[in-house]
Design a protein around this motif. Structure first.
Motif, PDB file in Angstrom:
ATOM      1  N   GLY A  12       0.774  -1.230   0.000  1.00  0.00           N
ATOM      2  CA  GLY A  12       0.000   0.000   0.000  1.00  0.00           C
ATOM      3  C   GLY A  12       0.805   1.279   0.000  1.00  0.00           C
ATOM      4  N   TYR A  14       2.940   4.153  -1.644  1.00  0.00           N
ATOM      5  CA  TYR A  14       2.978   4.696  -2.996  1.00  0.00           C
ATOM      6  C   TYR A  14       4.345   4.544  -3.663  1.00  0.00           C
ATOM      7  N   ASP A  17       4.726   1.443  -5.866  1.00  0.00           N
ATOM      8  CA  ASP A  17       4.072   1.605  -7.175  1.00  0.00           C
ATOM      9  C   ASP A  17       4.857   2.556  -8.068  1.00  0.00           C
ATOM     10  N   ALA A  35      -0.577   2.517 -15.208  1.00  0.00           N
ATOM     11  CA  ALA A  35      -1.407   2.010 -14.106  1.00  0.00           C
ATOM     12  C   ALA A  35      -0.705   2.194 -12.768  1.00  0.00           C
ATOM     13  N   HIS A  36       0.589   1.919 -12.723  1.00  0.00           N
ATOM     14  CA  HIS A  36       1.316   2.055 -11.459  1.00  0.00           C
ATOM     15  C   HIS A  36       1.572   3.516 -11.097  1.00  0.00           C
ATOM     16  N   ARG A  38      -0.514   5.917 -11.767  1.00  0.00           N
ATOM     17  CA  ARG A  38      -1.812   6.359 -11.241  1.00  0.00           C
ATOM     18  C   ARG A  38      -2.066   5.807  -9.840  1.00  0.00           C
ATOM     19  N   ALA A  39      -1.715   4.544  -9.624  1.00  0.00           N
ATOM     20  CA  ALA A  39      -1.897   3.943  -8.294  1.00  0.00           C
ATOM     21  C   ALA A  39      -1.039   4.665  -7.265  1.00  0.00           C
ATOM     22  N   ALA A  42      -2.546   7.985  -6.398  1.00  0.00           N
ATOM     23  CA  ALA A  42      -3.734   7.842  -5.542  1.00  0.00           C
ATOM     24  C   ALA A  42      -3.365   7.542  -4.094  1.00  0.00           C
ATOM     25  N   ARG A  43      -2.197   6.965  -3.880  1.00  0.00           N
ATOM     26  CA  ARG A  43      -1.810   6.556  -2.524  1.00  0.00           C
ATOM     27  C   ARG A  43      -1.033   7.616  -1.750  1.00  0.00           C
ATOM     28  N   GLN A  50       1.728  13.783  -6.023  1.00  0.00           N
ATOM     29  CA  GLN A  50       0.544  13.421  -6.809  1.00  0.00           C
ATOM     30  C   GLN A  50       0.625  14.048  -8.196  1.00  0.00           C
TER      31      GLN A  50
END
Length: 73
Positions: A12, A14, A17, A35-36, A38-39, A42-43, A50
């Motif tokens: 979990g 960030y 990722d 995808a990573h 963005r993940a 988000a974290r 961000q």
């Protein structure tokens, strides 16, 4: 993958990722990289991080859009 031993201790987080995104990008897998990124975005709770991670995903997206797929300017 070399990062699998970190999955449990950093679950979990960030940064895991973000590193995966970078490695996927370097390997040429832009879909996984996006995808990573963005993940990771988000974290994290850091607004500058961000923004950076979201920008990286957007850059990859823009690079994968073929010229005829782009909307007219």
């Amino acid at each position: 993958m070399l990062l699998e031993p970190l999955d449990e201790p950093l679950a979990g987080h960030y940064r895991l990722d973000a590193v995966r995104a970078h490695l996927y990008e370097m390997a040429g897998d832009t879909q996984a990289a996006m995808a990573h990124y963005r993940a990771a975005a988000a974290r994290t709770t850091s607004i500058p991080e961000q923004q950076y991670l979201t920008t990286q995903a957007a850059r990859l997206r823009a690079e994968t859009v073929r010229p005829h797929d782009r909307p007219p300017a």
